[in-house]
Design a protein around this motif. Sequence first.
Motif, short mmCIF file in Angstrom:
data_model
loop_
_atom_site.label_atom_id
_atom_site.label_comp_id
_atom_site.label_asym_id
_atom_site.label_seq_id
_atom_site.Cartn_x
_atom_site.Cartn_y
_atom_site.Cartn_z
N PHE A 57 0.85 -1.18 0.00
CA PHE A 57 0.00 0.00 0.00
C PHE A 57 0.89 1.24 0.00
N GLY A 58 0.45 2.27 -0.68
CA GLY A 58 1.13 3.56 -0.61
C GLY A 58 0.29 4.50 0.23
N VAL A 59 0.88 5.05 1.28
CA VAL A 59 0.13 5.90 2.21
C VAL A 59 0.98 7.13 2.52
N ASN A 60 0.32 8.28 2.58
CA ASN A 60 0.99 9.50 3.00
C ASN A 60 1.53 9.27 4.42
N PRO A 61 2.82 9.49 4.65
CA PRO A 61 3.39 9.22 5.97
C PRO A 61 2.78 10.08 7.07
N ALA A 65 -3.12 7.47 11.24
CA ALA A 65 -4.27 6.61 11.54
C ALA A 65 -4.43 5.55 10.44
N LEU A 66 -4.42 5.97 9.18
CA LEU A 66 -4.55 5.01 8.08
C LEU A 66 -3.36 4.07 8.03
N ASN A 67 -2.17 4.59 8.28
CA ASN A 67 -0.97 3.76 8.32
C ASN A 67 -1.11 2.66 9.35
N SER A 68 -1.61 3.00 10.52
CA SER A 68 -1.80 2.03 11.60
C SER A 68 -2.84 0.98 11.23
N ILE A 69 -3.95 1.41 10.63
CA ILE A 69 -5.02 0.48 10.23
C ILE A 69 -4.49 -0.51 9.20
N GLU A 72 -2.10 -3.10 10.72
CA GLU A 72 -2.83 -4.14 11.45
C GLU A 72 -3.51 -5.11 10.48
N ALA A 73 -4.07 -4.58 9.39
CA ALA A 73 -4.72 -5.44 8.40
C ALA A 73 -3.72 -6.39 7.76
N LEU A 74 -2.53 -5.88 7.43
CA LEU A 74 -1.51 -6.73 6.83
C LEU A 74 -1.06 -7.83 7.79
N ILE A 75 -0.95 -7.49 9.06
CA ILE A 75 -0.60 -8.50 10.06
C ILE A 75 -1.68 -9.57 10.14
#
Length: 78
Positions: A57-61, A65-69, A72-75
């Motif tokens: 996934f590419g996420v704005n650093p 909040a989205l980075n954390s979600i 967790e989803a990938l884990i």
Amino acid sequence: MLIPIENTTLALERLKRNKVNGVVYNLIGANYIMDHYVRGKLKITTCLSELLSVISFGVNPDNTALNSILHEALIYIS
């Protein structure tokens, strides 16, 4: 014998109508389709490989909040 079919939806329709004996698809996509479109009508019986699909996934650093979600989803799915 493998028969190429244009898309997954058509392949699953042929499977439901007993026109083919099975469908080969990646596990992530298959799980999604099974949960959302054919729940209770078809099931995954075998995985052909132990290799996992690569997901990124590419996420704005700055979006912690989205980075954390997503982390967790990938884990959860790995």
